[in-house]
Scaffold this motif. Structure first.
Motif, PDB file in Angstrom:
ATOM      1  N   ASP A  32       5.396   9.151  -7.304  1.00  0.00           N
ATOM      2  CA  ASP A  32       6.465   8.685  -8.185  1.00  0.00           C
ATOM      3  C   ASP A  32       7.845   9.159  -7.760  1.00  0.00           C
ATOM      4  N   SER A  33       7.912  10.217  -6.982  1.00  0.00           N
ATOM      5  CA  SER A  33       9.219  10.799  -6.664  1.00  0.00           C
ATOM      6  C   SER A  33       9.844  10.247  -5.396  1.00  0.00           C
ATOM      7  N   ALA A  34       9.089   9.555  -4.554  1.00  0.00           N
ATOM      8  CA  ALA A  34       9.644   9.091  -3.286  1.00  0.00           C
ATOM      9  C   ALA A  34       9.093   7.722  -2.917  1.00  0.00           C
ATOM     10  N   LYS A  67      -8.733  12.045   8.193  1.00  0.00           N
ATOM     11  CA  LYS A  67      -9.633  11.108   7.521  1.00  0.00           C
ATOM     12  C   LYS A  67      -8.876   9.824   7.154  1.00  0.00           C
ATOM     13  N   ALA A  68      -9.601   8.705   7.159  1.00  0.00           N
ATOM     14  CA  ALA A  68      -9.005   7.399   6.873  1.00  0.00           C
ATOM     15  C   ALA A  68      -8.971   7.112   5.378  1.00  0.00           C
ATOM     16  N   PHE A  69      -7.901   6.419   4.953  1.00  0.00           N
ATOM     17  CA  PHE A  69      -7.783   5.946   3.579  1.00  0.00           C
ATOM     18  C   PHE A  69      -7.013   4.632   3.594  1.00  0.00           C
ATOM     19  N   LEU A  70      -6.931   3.976   2.444  1.00  0.00           N
ATOM     20  CA  LEU A  70      -6.251   2.693   2.319  1.00  0.00           C
ATOM     21  C   LEU A  70      -4.917   2.845   1.604  1.00  0.00           C
ATOM     22  N   VAL A  71      -3.955   1.996   2.009  1.00  0.00           N
ATOM     23  CA  VAL A  71      -2.649   1.941   1.338  1.00  0.00           C
ATOM     24  C   VAL A  71      -2.848   1.219   0.020  1.00  0.00           C
ATOM     25  N   PRO A  72      -2.325   1.767  -1.083  1.00  0.00           N
ATOM     26  CA  PRO A  72      -2.496   1.098  -2.386  1.00  0.00           C
ATOM     27  C   PRO A  72      -1.581  -0.118  -2.534  1.00  0.00           C
ATOM     28  N   VAL A  73      -1.878  -0.913  -3.537  1.00  0.00           N
ATOM     29  CA  VAL A  73      -1.016  -2.050  -3.897  1.00  0.00           C
ATOM     30  C   VAL A  73       0.252  -1.481  -4.501  1.00  0.00           C
ATOM     31  N   LYS A  74       1.392  -2.076  -4.153  1.00  0.00           N
ATOM     32  CA  LYS A  74       2.666  -1.571  -4.685  1.00  0.00           C
ATOM     33  C   LYS A  74       2.756  -1.823  -6.177  1.00  0.00           C
ATOM     34  N   PRO A  75       3.280  -0.838  -6.907  1.00  0.00           N
ATOM     35  CA  PRO A  75       3.378  -0.996  -8.369  1.00  0.00           C
ATOM     36  C   PRO A  75       4.413  -2.022  -8.763  1.00  0.00           C
TER      37      PRO A  75
END
Length: 75
Positions: A32-34, A67-75
């Motif tokens: 939330d801050s950046a 470790k691999a992860f996914l980019v979330p959907v933009k709010p």
């Protein structure tokens, strides 16, 4: 001439398909801050990862854990 006019226009192209997200990978959470930063699901609190320019569902490697992860959907 008609041939010259026709050569000025390129045929319509379809965008490349977006690869399906790997459902076995966890998804990060937006910070939330950046803007453009996410909290890796593997990193410690405050270890943010810059995903600016990445598309939602893109696979990213956590620089803190590898470790691999996914980019979330933009709010």
């Amino acid at each position: 001439t008609t041939a010259a006019a026709a050569s000025m226009f390129s045929p319509a192209t379809t965008p490349a398909p977006v690869p399906a997200a790997d459902p076995s990978l966890p998804t990060a959470k937006w910070d939330d801050s950046a803007r453009g930063l996410v909290q890796s699901p593997f990193g410690q609190p405050g270890e943010l990862v810059d995903v600016t320019g990445k598309t939602p569902g893109a696979k990213v490697i956590c620089p803190f854990t590898g470790k691999a992860f996914l980019v979330p959907v933009k709010p």
